[in-house]
Scaffold this motif. Structure first.
Motif, PDB file in Angstrom:
ATOM      1  N   LYS A 319       0.830  -1.200   0.000  1.00  0.00           N
ATOM      2  CA  LYS A 319       0.000   0.000   0.000  1.00  0.00           C
ATOM      3  C   LYS A 319       0.867   1.253   0.000  1.00  0.00           C
ATOM      4  CE  LYS A 319      -3.845   2.222   2.396  1.00  0.00           C
ATOM      5  NZ  LYS A 319      -3.243   3.575   2.314  1.00  0.00           N
ATOM      6  N   GLU A 320       1.983   1.221   0.735  1.00  0.00           N
ATOM      7  CA  GLU A 320       2.868   2.383   0.747  1.00  0.00           C
ATOM      8  C   GLU A 320       3.402   2.679  -0.656  1.00  0.00           C
ATOM      9  OE1 GLU A 320       2.524   0.705   4.719  1.00  0.00           O
ATOM     10  OE2 GLU A 320       3.063  -0.159   2.766  1.00  0.00           O
ATOM     11  N   GLU A 321       3.742   1.625  -1.385  1.00  0.00           N
ATOM     12  CA  GLU A 321       4.260   1.835  -2.739  1.00  0.00           C
ATOM     13  C   GLU A 321       3.190   2.381  -3.670  1.00  0.00           C
ATOM     14  OE1 GLU A 321       5.967  -0.771  -6.499  1.00  0.00           O
ATOM     15  OE2 GLU A 321       6.297  -1.513  -4.457  1.00  0.00           O
ATOM     16  N   THR A 322       1.972   1.821  -3.610  1.00  0.00           N
ATOM     17  CA  THR A 322       0.903   2.305  -4.491  1.00  0.00           C
ATOM     18  C   THR A 322       0.511   3.741  -4.153  1.00  0.00           C
ATOM     19  OG1 THR A 322      -0.738   1.288  -3.020  1.00  0.00           O
ATOM     20  CG2 THR A 322      -0.019   0.016  -4.927  1.00  0.00           C
ATOM     21  N   ASP A 323       0.521   4.089  -2.867  1.00  0.00           N
ATOM     22  CA  ASP A 323       0.204   5.476  -2.486  1.00  0.00           C
ATOM     23  C   ASP A 323       1.238   6.441  -3.058  1.00  0.00           C
ATOM     24  OD1 ASP A 323      -1.998   4.583  -1.134  1.00  0.00           O
ATOM     25  OD2 ASP A 323      -1.062   4.661   0.857  1.00  0.00           O
ATOM     26  N   LEU A 324       2.514   6.062  -2.926  1.00  0.00           N
ATOM     27  CA  LEU A 324       3.567   6.917  -3.457  1.00  0.00           C
ATOM     28  C   LEU A 324       3.480   7.015  -4.979  1.00  0.00           C
ATOM     29  CD1 LEU A 324       6.168   8.556  -3.184  1.00  0.00           C
ATOM     30  CD2 LEU A 324       7.443   6.387  -3.199  1.00  0.00           C
ATOM     31  N   ILE A 748      -8.110  -0.824 -22.548  1.00  0.00           N
ATOM     32  CA  ILE A 748      -8.377  -1.274 -21.192  1.00  0.00           C
ATOM     33  C   ILE A 748      -7.087  -1.705 -20.499  1.00  0.00           C
ATOM     34  CG2 ILE A 748      -8.812  -3.672 -21.858  1.00  0.00           C
ATOM     35  CD1 ILE A 748     -10.781  -1.659 -19.263  1.00  0.00           C
ATOM     36  N   THR A 749      -6.086  -2.143 -21.278  1.00  0.00           N
ATOM     37  CA  THR A 749      -4.793  -2.516 -20.689  1.00  0.00           C
ATOM     38  C   THR A 749      -4.076  -1.289 -20.135  1.00  0.00           C
ATOM     39  OG1 THR A 749      -4.601  -4.356 -22.257  1.00  0.00           O
ATOM     40  CG2 THR A 749      -2.601  -3.675 -21.135  1.00  0.00           C
ATOM     41  N   LEU A 750      -4.205  -0.156 -20.814  1.00  0.00           N
ATOM     42  CA  LEU A 750      -3.609   1.083 -20.294  1.00  0.00           C
ATOM     43  C   LEU A 750      -4.212   1.449 -18.948  1.00  0.00           C
ATOM     44  CD1 LEU A 750      -3.531   3.324 -23.514  1.00  0.00           C
ATOM     45  CD2 LEU A 750      -1.752   1.826 -22.658  1.00  0.00           C
ATOM     46  N   LEU A 751      -5.537   1.354 -18.856  1.00  0.00           N
ATOM     47  CA  LEU A 751      -6.202   1.711 -17.606  1.00  0.00           C
ATOM     48  C   LEU A 751      -5.912   0.686 -16.514  1.00  0.00           C
ATOM     49  CD1 LEU A 751      -9.633   2.876 -19.062  1.00  0.00           C
ATOM     50  CD2 LEU A 751      -7.631   4.252 -18.505  1.00  0.00           C
ATOM     51  N   TRP A 752      -5.815  -0.596 -16.907  1.00  0.00           N
ATOM     52  CA  TRP A 752      -5.443  -1.619 -15.929  1.00  0.00           C
ATOM     53  C   TRP A 752      -4.042  -1.366 -15.380  1.00  0.00           C
ATOM     54  CZ3 TRP A 752      -1.382  -5.172 -16.512  1.00  0.00           C
ATOM     55  CH2 TRP A 752      -1.298  -6.140 -15.517  1.00  0.00           C
ATOM     56  N   THR A 753      -3.145  -0.926 -16.230  1.00  0.00           N
ATOM     57  CA  THR A 753      -1.782  -0.603 -15.797  1.00  0.00           C
ATOM     58  C   THR A 753      -1.794   0.499 -14.753  1.00  0.00           C
ATOM     59  OG1 THR A 753      -0.873  -1.248 -17.942  1.00  0.00           O
ATOM     60  CG2 THR A 753       0.460   0.222 -16.593  1.00  0.00           C
ATOM     61  N   LEU A 754      -2.558   1.551 -15.028  1.00  0.00           N
ATOM     62  CA  LEU A 754      -2.633   2.651 -14.070  1.00  0.00           C
ATOM     63  C   LEU A 754      -3.264   2.189 -12.763  1.00  0.00           C
ATOM     64  CD1 LEU A 754      -2.196   5.678 -13.558  1.00  0.00           C
ATOM     65  CD2 LEU A 754      -4.493   6.079 -14.446  1.00  0.00           C
ATOM     66  N   ALA A 755      -4.308   1.369 -12.847  1.00  0.00           N
ATOM     67  CA  ALA A 755      -4.952   0.865 -11.639  1.00  0.00           C
ATOM     68  C   ALA A 755      -3.989   0.013 -10.817  1.00  0.00           C
ATOM     69  CB  ALA A 755      -6.195   0.060 -12.014  1.00  0.00           C
ATOM     70  N   THR A 756      -3.146  -0.765 -11.491  1.00  0.00           N
ATOM     71  CA  THR A 756      -2.165  -1.598 -10.787  1.00  0.00           C
ATOM     72  C   THR A 756      -1.149  -0.740 -10.049  1.00  0.00           C
ATOM     73  OG1 THR A 756      -2.417  -3.334 -12.459  1.00  0.00           O
ATOM     74  CG2 THR A 756      -0.462  -3.424 -11.079  1.00  0.00           C
ATOM     75  N   HIS A 757      -0.686   0.321 -10.697  1.00  0.00           N
ATOM     76  CA  HIS A 757       0.309   1.191 -10.059  1.00  0.00           C
ATOM     77  C   HIS A 757      -0.273   1.956  -8.873  1.00  0.00           C
ATOM     78  CE1 HIS A 757       3.496   0.415 -12.801  1.00  0.00           C
ATOM     79  NE2 HIS A 757       2.910   0.948 -13.846  1.00  0.00           N
ATOM     80  N   THR A 758      -1.501   2.427  -9.019  1.00  0.00           N
ATOM     81  CA  THR A 758      -2.077   3.335  -8.018  1.00  0.00           C
ATOM     82  C   THR A 758      -2.942   2.638  -6.991  1.00  0.00           C
ATOM     83  OG1 THR A 758      -3.967   3.782  -9.483  1.00  0.00           O
ATOM     84  CG2 THR A 758      -2.054   5.232  -9.674  1.00  0.00           C
ATOM     85  N   LEU A 760      -5.864   1.245  -7.455  1.00  0.00           N
ATOM     86  CA  LEU A 760      -7.278   1.497  -7.688  1.00  0.00           C
ATOM     87  C   LEU A 760      -8.038   0.171  -7.719  1.00  0.00           C
ATOM     88  CD1 LEU A 760      -9.396   3.711  -8.406  1.00  0.00           C
ATOM     89  CD2 LEU A 760      -8.933   3.206 -10.810  1.00  0.00           C
ATOM     90  N   THR A 761      -9.122   0.085  -6.962  1.00  0.00           N
ATOM     91  CA  THR A 761      -9.927  -1.131  -6.898  1.00  0.00           C
ATOM     92  C   THR A 761     -11.397  -0.780  -7.023  1.00  0.00           C
ATOM     93  OG1 THR A 761     -10.038  -1.029  -4.485  1.00  0.00           O
ATOM     94  CG2 THR A 761      -8.248  -2.343  -5.441  1.00  0.00           C
ATOM     95  N   ARG A 762     -12.205  -1.799  -7.278  1.00  0.00           N
ATOM     96  CA  ARG A 762     -13.653  -1.623  -7.322  1.00  0.00           C
ATOM     97  C   ARG A 762     -14.271  -2.299  -6.091  1.00  0.00           C
ATOM     98  NH1 ARG A 762     -12.771  -5.805 -10.725  1.00  0.00           N
ATOM     99  NH2 ARG A 762     -12.393  -4.458 -12.485  1.00  0.00           N
ATOM    100  N   PRO A 763     -15.453  -1.866  -5.661  1.00  0.00           N
ATOM    101  CA  PRO A 763     -16.106  -2.520  -4.525  1.00  0.00           C
ATOM    102  C   PRO A 763     -16.442  -3.969  -4.862  1.00  0.00           C
ATOM    103  CG  PRO A 763     -17.105  -0.384  -5.002  1.00  0.00           C
ATOM    104  CD  PRO A 763     -16.199  -0.700  -6.137  1.00  0.00           C
ATOM    105  N   PRO A 764     -16.459  -4.862  -3.874  1.00  0.00           N
ATOM    106  CA  PRO A 764     -16.811  -6.263  -4.149  1.00  0.00           C
ATOM    107  C   PRO A 764     -18.267  -6.376  -4.563  1.00  0.00           C
ATOM    108  CG  PRO A 764     -16.686  -5.886  -1.791  1.00  0.00           C
ATOM    109  CD  PRO A 764     -16.196  -4.624  -2.443  1.00  0.00           C
ATOM    110  N   PRO A 765     -18.619  -7.426  -5.316  1.00  0.00           N
ATOM    111  CA  PRO A 765     -20.019  -7.622  -5.711  1.00  0.00           C
ATOM    112  C   PRO A 765     -20.917  -7.766  -4.492  1.00  0.00           C
ATOM    113  CG  PRO A 765     -18.548  -9.091  -6.939  1.00  0.00           C
ATOM    114  CD  PRO A 765     -17.733  -8.450  -5.870  1.00  0.00           C
ATOM    115  N   LYS A 766     -22.159  -7.243  -4.613  1.00  0.00           N
ATOM    116  CA  LYS A 766     -23.082  -7.299  -3.486  1.00  0.00           C
ATOM    117  C   LYS A 766     -23.569  -8.715  -3.223  1.00  0.00           C
ATOM    118  CE  LYS A 766     -24.786  -2.585  -4.252  1.00  0.00           C
ATOM    119  NZ  LYS A 766     -25.976  -1.749  -4.531  1.00  0.00           N
ATOM    120  N   SER A 767     -23.667  -9.506  -4.308  1.00  0.00           N
ATOM    121  CA  SER A 767     -24.233 -10.846  -4.149  1.00  0.00           C
ATOM    122  C   SER A 767     -23.234 -11.823  -3.521  1.00  0.00           C
ATOM    123  CB  SER A 767     -24.686 -11.394  -5.507  1.00  0.00           C
ATOM    124  OG  SER A 767     -23.584 -11.445  -6.410  1.00  0.00           O
ATOM    125  N   ILE A 768     -21.961 -11.545  -3.653  1.00  0.00           N
ATOM    126  CA  ILE A 768     -20.939 -12.451  -3.124  1.00  0.00           C
ATOM    127  C   ILE A 768     -19.914 -11.622  -2.358  1.00  0.00           C
ATOM    128  CG2 ILE A 768     -19.152 -14.134  -3.668  1.00  0.00           C
ATOM    129  CD1 ILE A 768     -20.625 -14.764  -6.220  1.00  0.00           C
TER     130      ILE A 768
END
Length: 795
Positions: A319-324, A748-758, A760-768
């Motif tokens: 988390k420290e690395e992603t925050d930075l 979508i790979t570009l955005l996935w790359t940015l999400a991996t670095h920073t 960024l996550t999505r909320p878990p599904p409500k059903s599971i």
């Protein structure tokens, strides 16, 4: 090119009337005798046609595939075709060579006939062009064994046998032996690239080294940059660009043991911070001011090295690395004021595109761009050719048994090969034999030109590659008092590289369910609008600190009270169903706008919504592995949608009707079922096609009151959806992004790359909702501690 004027017996039926000089007349008669032999005519013609098609493909790829692109990655479709062709090439041509030898070879006794020598020459040239379809694998995490190397070595050895055990005349042995020697040298060179790269801490083992570097860097507790001003934080960034392999002391049980002494790091490692400090100094403004991309390129390279850990299944970032990392990226993009603008979006996607370009070339390059550096160019393009030239000279001397001048004169007599070509082209319409002989000569010329062009192209691609620019920039940073010639060369190369690579120009496929075309190769390609970049950047920036969590569109609708009735169409656990529902609705809304306003410029929001809608539909149809839902579930949702659409349109209209007819049928279906099906929509009993049709009808009616506001809503909703599906950590999705790199990478790979670095996550599904074992253990520990302290307090 490997012919001689030795005497041989030729039947009178093999002779044709050619107006050629006497010095090459016998050679031409030998060449055309294969076509005069009716029993052998079909195999000779088949050989020529097969080779002509193959050489046309090679020639086209070499001359026209990278006129405006310096990438070293060949398109997968072309690679698959050429790989299949080359895998069959050697056995087929070996058979045709034995057919060409035939009775002629027995009658001549000591040498191959002319047609057989042409076939052997083609085999050698195709072997030289083999690297066009073979990636240079230097990654330690993607080792594919040695089967490819063994296959290649077998092919080279077989060609050596054909050359040295079938040719007897000295000048022929010299020419063909030289070609084979170059083949063998290229093979050894390729193996050296692969093995040295895999075993190097700077390349193949670098991902593991970076894991140790980042982990031990955090243990050093170097938190000074946390308190620094935003403008100074990048100058203190310790992300490694080059030189970190010099810190390794020894391998340890938990990674490499590194010497992170401040003086050692400053002396050996080129970091992002060092390059940023150099760029901000007044003495180096001449280099960096006209080349602002240089700073961004080094940051992209450092991020690429960190991203490699994800592809090679190494421990995840903390988390420290992603925050930075998040702070560094957004502070670089937005500046000190933290303002998101159109230029912020462009800068963000330029940064990500360069990073993905590094990753694509690292895993799929057919040229050794990963090793590109000034020292590598000297060794590979100066020292290595000189060594090969010495061996070629020795081959000529041995084959001629010391009579080198005599052999050279027989090879070059009267510029024979050019005279042969001129003679054949003069008679190409007068004789069938001359026609096919001209094709054989032309094939040899084209293969030779393709090989020469391939060598020149490889050199230019390496010199103009991002890897070479980063290498030169690192050398310049290590010794900033370089000569003006060095900095001028770096400036020119980086300027040409930027012009040829179209930095920031991002394209993606478009699929509409109301279109007739369903094949991926027939789908249109469009560019990502500047407005879309800024909207995506704004949404990412707002979710960076998690004040606005990602959603499947609900967040956008909840922010607009007047549009909350539409939130019913986002209430689904399947993101594929939500995408298809809103895609059908967007396509229906787009149809009257496209047909009624063909001469009017489109609103920016309309362009963003239409293009992102079709791209998300394309992901559902052709890249379900890149979406967050289960792969089989996404495929099932798309399959059901196609079935329901076919039932709605009818079989004929589904396959052949124009878009206007599809639109009319969809609107009729929406009007007929809206009243009776609306309760089912709220209860989740309506299928995707019905929901999309009704939603489209509602949007069309609302657009009559304010079309611009509807398209603005859709633009933000599609931005929300594409940002929502970007984060992923499942191995299935990571593997999908890895495979997409072979295609050049997806948006979508570009955005996935940015999400991996920073982070960024999505909320878990409500059903599971899954609670991990670690979380359960932590919860139990807290309960025990709470009970313990309560007991102590009562006592």
């Amino acid at each position: 090119m490997g012919y001689s004027y030795h005497k041989s017996t030729i039947s009178s039926s093999a002779l044709i009337t050619l107006t050629c000089p006497n010095t090459i007349d016998l050679f031409l008669r030998n060449l055309t005798s294969s076509y005069a032999d009716k029993s052998n005519e079909s195999s000779v013609v088949t050989t020529s046609i097969f080779m002509f098609v193959l050489v046309a493909v090679f020639f086209n790829l070499n001359l026209f595939s990278r006129v405006s692109n310096t990438s070293a990655v060949l398109k997968p479709t072309a690679r698959y075709f050429l790989s299949a062709a080359i895998s069959l090439f050697l056995p087929i041509m070996s058979y045709l060579l034995s057919e060409a030898k035939g009775d002629a070879g027995e009658s001549q006794g000591k040498d191959l006939p002319v047609q057989a020598r042409f076939i052997l020459m083609w085999m050698l040239f195709v072997e030289l062009l083999r690297k066009k379809v073979e990636a240079v694998l230097v990654s330690g995490g993607m080792q594919r064994g040695y089967s490819g190397i063994i296959t290649h070595a077998t092919a080279v050895a077989w060609l050596g046998y054909l050359v040295f055990f079938n040719l007897k005349v000295a000048d022929q042995v010299a020419v063909f032996g030289t070609l084979w020697l170059i083949c063998a040298a290229k093979f050894v060179q390729r193996v050296a690239f692969t093995e040295i790269g895999r075993r190097s801490l700077a390349y193949g083992k670098n991902a593991r080294l970076l894991s140790s570097y980042m982990a031990q860097l955090q243990l050093q507790a170097r938190r000074g940059q946390q308190d620094a001003a935003p403008s100074e934080r990048l100058k203190m960034c310790e992300y490694a660009v080059m030189g970190e392999e010099k810190l390794v002391l020894e391998p340890g049980p938990h990674g490499y043991v590194l010497d992170l002494n401040r003086d050692t790091v400053d002396h050996n490692v080129i970091t992002v911070g060092k390059i940023w400090q150099l760029a901000e100094s007044h003495s180096h403004e001449v280099l960096f001011t006209p080349n602002p991309r240089l700073k961004r390129l080094c940051l992209s390279f450092a991020l690429f090295k960190l991203l490699r850990r994800r592809f090679e299944h190494l421990p995840l970032t903390t988390k420290e690395e992603t925050d930075l990392c998040r702070d560094l990226i957004f502070e670089y993009i937005c500046g000190d004021k933290g303002i998101v603008s159109d230029q912020s979006g462009v800068a963000l996607f330029q940064l990500l595109k360069d990073e993905i370009s590094f990753m694509c070339e690292y895993h799929h390059s057919v040229y050794p761009v990963v090793l590109a550096s000034p020292r590598f160019l000297v060794v590979n393009y100066l020292v290595f050719p000189l060594v090969v030239a010495v061996f070629c000279f020795m081959t000529l001397a041995i084959s001629a048994k010391g009579h080198m001048m005599s052999a050279l004169s027989r090879i070059m007599v009267h510029n024979g090969i050019f005279t042969v070509a001129e003679c054949l082209w003069k008679n190409v319409l007068r004789s069938q034999a001359a026609f096919f002989s001209a094709i054989s000569i032309s094939i040899s010329y084209l293969l030779f030109i393709a090989f020469i062009y391939e060598e020149v192209e490889e050199f230019l691609v390496l010199v103009l590659s991002n890897w070479f620019v980063v290498s030169m920039l690192s050398s310049y940073t290590a010794k900033p008092r370089q000569s003006p010639a060095y900095s001028g060369t770096l400036h020119c190369i980086s300027w040409v590289n930027e012009k040829l690579s179209f930095a920031g120009f991002i394209t993606f496929k478009q699929l509409s369910v109301l279109s007739v075309s369903w094949l991926p190769m027939m789908l249109p390609t469009v560019s990502l609008p500047k407005q879309a970049k800024s909207l995506i950047m704004e949404r990412l920036f707002s979710s960076a600190g998690s004040p606005a969590p990602l959603s499947n569109g609900q967040y956008v609708l909840d922010c607009r009270p007047q549009e909350r009735d539409l939130s019913w169409f986002c209430e689904s656990d399947s993101i594929a169903e939500v995408i298809l529902t809103w895609h059908i609705a967007t396509s229906l809304l787009e149809m009257p706008c496209r047909q009624g306003q063909e001469e009017m410029p489109w609103d920016d929001h309309k362009v963003v919504a239409a293009r992102l809608s079709k791209y998300c539909a394309y992901l559902v149809a052709f890249h379900p592995e890149l979406l967050p839902d289960d792969l089989e579930g996404t495929k099932h949702a798309y399959k059901v949608m196609k079935k329901d659409l076919k039932d709605t349109l009818g079989c004929w209209d589904y396959y052949f009707a124009p878009e206007r007819d599809r639109y009319d049928k969809m609107m009729a279906e929406a009007a007929r079922s809206e009243n009776e099906a609306w309760p089912d929509c709220q209860q989740g009993k309506m299928n995707v096609v019905q929901k999309g049709a009704i939603l489209g009808k509602m949007l069309i009616e609302e657009s009559k009151a304010g079309e611009r506001s509807i398209w603005e809503l859709l633009a933000h909703l599609w931005v929300e959806l594409i940002v929502y599906v970007a984060p992923s950590s499942r191995e299935e999705q990571v593997k999908g992004h890895e495979e997409a790199l072979g295609q050049g990478g997806e948006l979508i790979t570009l955005l996935w790359t940015l999400a991996t670095h920073t982070g960024l996550t999505r909320p878990p599904p409500k059903s599971i909702v899954i609670q991990h074992v670690e979380d359960v253990e932590e919860m139990l520990r807290q309960r025990v501690e709470k009970k313990f302290y309560e007991t102590r307090s009562h006592e």
